[in-house]
Design a protein around this motif. Structure first.
Motif, short mmCIF file in Angstrom:
data_model
loop_
_atom_site.label_atom_id
_atom_site.label_comp_id
_atom_site.label_asym_id
_atom_site.label_seq_id
_atom_site.Cartn_x
_atom_site.Cartn_y
_atom_site.Cartn_z
N GLU A 61 0.81 -1.22 0.00
CA GLU A 61 0.00 0.00 0.00
C GLU A 61 0.84 1.27 0.00
OE1 GLU A 61 -3.40 0.70 2.38
OE2 GLU A 61 -4.18 -1.32 2.09
N ARG B 120 2.09 1.30 -3.82
CA ARG B 120 0.83 2.06 -3.82
C ARG B 120 -0.32 1.24 -4.42
NH1 ARG B 120 4.70 5.55 -5.60
NH2 ARG B 120 3.86 5.67 -7.68
N ARG C 46 -3.62 -0.95 -3.38
CA ARG C 46 -4.58 -1.22 -2.30
C ARG C 46 -5.52 -2.34 -2.71
NH1 ARG C 46 -9.63 0.66 -0.64
NH2 ARG C 46 -9.76 2.02 -2.46
N GLU D 229 -6.40 -1.46 -6.36
CA GLU D 229 -6.33 -0.10 -6.90
C GLU D 229 -4.86 0.27 -7.03
OE1 GLU D 229 -7.28 4.28 -5.18
OE2 GLU D 229 -8.93 2.83 -5.03
N ASP D 230 -4.46 0.77 -8.20
CA ASP D 230 -3.06 1.14 -8.39
C ASP D 230 -2.81 2.60 -7.98
OD1 ASP D 230 -3.93 2.76 -10.52
OD2 ASP D 230 -3.08 1.47 -12.07
N GLN E 136 -2.48 5.26 -9.59
CA GLN E 136 -3.24 6.27 -10.32
C GLN E 136 -4.74 6.17 -10.05
OE1 GLN E 136 -0.81 4.28 -11.98
NE2 GLN E 136 0.62 5.92 -11.46
N GLY E 137 -5.16 5.25 -9.19
CA GLY E 137 -6.57 5.10 -8.87
C GLY E 137 -7.31 4.14 -9.79
#
Length: 192
Positions: A85, A115, A117, A129-130, A132-133
């Motif tokens: 995360e 990053r 999640r 989720e990467d 960049q969202g």
């Protein structure tokens, strides 16, 4: 494993409890599937010596334990991805140790995803989720969860309920890893 009954039977004047943390399963859809395992559930898998058929392994948590388990899976022939995360892998390890863990993981061909999640598990499909969202998917034959540790004070509480002077130290009291355990031990030794 020491139980409160066994400890009480010994009649100790004081007990130092360093029973560590627990790793619950993530509170996410699909996390109860049998191919999802936390650190607390890995004894059988770790005891397996032979390499089996290559599998796709996703490690959730890029801490020291996560990278070490990723290395075990990779040496057994698995295709391995580690989802972390945060931005930093093996954050609780000193800088030089962190570089070593990350370098070794990359040398072994382990895919490190910062990053990331975890969102859900749908059978063998893992969604996260990467940075960049965006929502990404990975297929996983085995998911090893090494994040989400929680202090496990249950033994110390059971002893205290029996009137036994129990001093908690380390991760059963508060997550502090090795450094925290040493600091707690020093504090308790001075107090005793």
């Amino acid at each position: 494993t020491a139980s409160a009954d066994e400890i009480e039977a010994q009649g100790f004047d004081a007990v130092l409890v360093a029973s560590g943390a627990g790793w619950p399963r993530p509170a996410l859809p699909g996390a109860q599937a049998p191919h999802v395992q936390t650190i607390d559930e890995l004894a059988g898998w770790l005891a397996e010596e032979a390499t089996g058929a290559p599998e796709r392994v996703v490690v959730v948590g890029g801490n020291k334990a996560g990278l070490a388990l990723a290395g075990v899976a990779r040496r057994r022939g698995a295709e391995v991805s580690v989802l972390e995360e945060g931005d930093v892998f093996a954050a609780a390890v000193g800088l030089v140790g962190r570089w070593r863990y990350v370098h070794e993981a990359r040398e072994q061909g382990i895919r490190l995803v910062p990053r990331a999640r975890l969102l859900a598990l749908d059978g063998k499909l893992l969604r996260y989720e990467d940075a960049q969202g965006g929502v990404c998917e990975l297929e996983a034959d085995r998911v090893l969860v090494t994040s989400g540790a929680r202090p496990d004070p249950s033994l110390a509480e059971a002893l205290a309920a029996r009137g036994i002077r129990a001093h908690s130290l380390g991760d059963c009291r508060e997550l502090g890893f090795v450094e925290g355990a040493f600091l707690d031990a020093a504090r308790i030794a001075v107090a005793l």
